[in-house]
Design a protein around this motif. Structure first.
Motif, PDB file in Angstrom:
ATOM      1  N   LEU A   1       0.831  -1.197   0.000  1.00  0.00           N
ATOM      2  CA  LEU A   1       0.000   0.000   0.000  1.00  0.00           C
ATOM      3  C   LEU A   1       0.868   1.251   0.000  1.00  0.00           C
ATOM      4  N   LEU A   2       1.942   1.235   0.771  1.00  0.00           N
ATOM      5  CA  LEU A   2       2.863   2.367   0.811  1.00  0.00           C
ATOM      6  C   LEU A   2       3.502   2.581  -0.561  1.00  0.00           C
TER       7      LEU A   2
ATOM      8  N   ALA B   1       4.025   5.509  -5.623  1.00  0.00           N
ATOM      9  CA  ALA B   1       4.046   5.422  -7.085  1.00  0.00           C
ATOM     10  C   ALA B   1       3.004   6.363  -7.699  1.00  0.00           C
ATOM     11  N   ILE B   2       1.818   6.403  -7.132  1.00  0.00           N
ATOM     12  CA  ILE B   2       0.783   7.309  -7.641  1.00  0.00           C
ATOM     13  C   ILE B   2       1.217   8.756  -7.478  1.00  0.00           C
ATOM     14  N   TYR B   3       1.802   9.086  -6.323  1.00  0.00           N
ATOM     15  CA  TYR B   3       2.299  10.441  -6.090  1.00  0.00           C
ATOM     16  C   TYR B   3       3.356  10.814  -7.127  1.00  0.00           C
TER      17      TYR B   3
ATOM     18  N   LEU C   1       9.744   3.436 -15.980  1.00  0.00           N
ATOM     19  CA  LEU C   1      10.782   3.045 -15.020  1.00  0.00           C
ATOM     20  C   LEU C   1      10.181   2.782 -13.640  1.00  0.00           C
ATOM     21  N   ILE C   2       9.277   3.626 -13.208  1.00  0.00           N
ATOM     22  CA  ILE C   2       8.646   3.455 -11.896  1.00  0.00           C
ATOM     23  C   ILE C   2       7.772   2.207 -11.871  1.00  0.00           C
ATOM     24  N   LEU C   3       7.088   1.924 -12.964  1.00  0.00           N
ATOM     25  CA  LEU C   3       6.200   0.762 -12.982  1.00  0.00           C
ATOM     26  C   LEU C   3       6.949  -0.556 -13.153  1.00  0.00           C
TER      27      LEU C   3
ATOM     28  N   LEU D   1      11.538   4.372  -8.088  1.00  0.00           N
ATOM     29  CA  LEU D   1      11.168   5.451  -7.167  1.00  0.00           C
ATOM     30  C   LEU D   1      12.402   6.128  -6.584  1.00  0.00           C
ATOM     31  N   ILE D   2      13.421   5.349  -6.279  1.00  0.00           N
ATOM     32  CA  ILE D   2      14.640   5.934  -5.724  1.00  0.00           C
ATOM     33  C   ILE D   2      15.311   6.826  -6.771  1.00  0.00           C
TER      34      ILE D   2
END
Length: 58
Positions: A11-12, A17-19, A40-42, A49-50
């Protein structure tokens, strides 16, 4: 019923990811750069994310 750590971490990650995706779409970067960051994020959740946190926002 106990709280599952995997569920909380998932959930975090989803919230982060949405943000990040919302921030990417609203940025002034070019379309190609936006698509690249979102992919890249997906595809690489933690690493994506990093990298976005370090190199993405200005």
């Amino acid at each position: 019923m106990g709280i599952e750590v995997g569920g909380i971490l998932g959930l975090l990650w989803l919230i982060l990811a949405i943000y990040a995706i919302v921030k990417i779409v609203g940025s002034s970067a070019g379309t190609g750069a936006k698509v690249l960051w979102i992919v890249l994020i997906l595809l690489l959740p933690l690493l994506g994310l990093i990298l976005w946190a370090i190199f993405g926002p200005k």
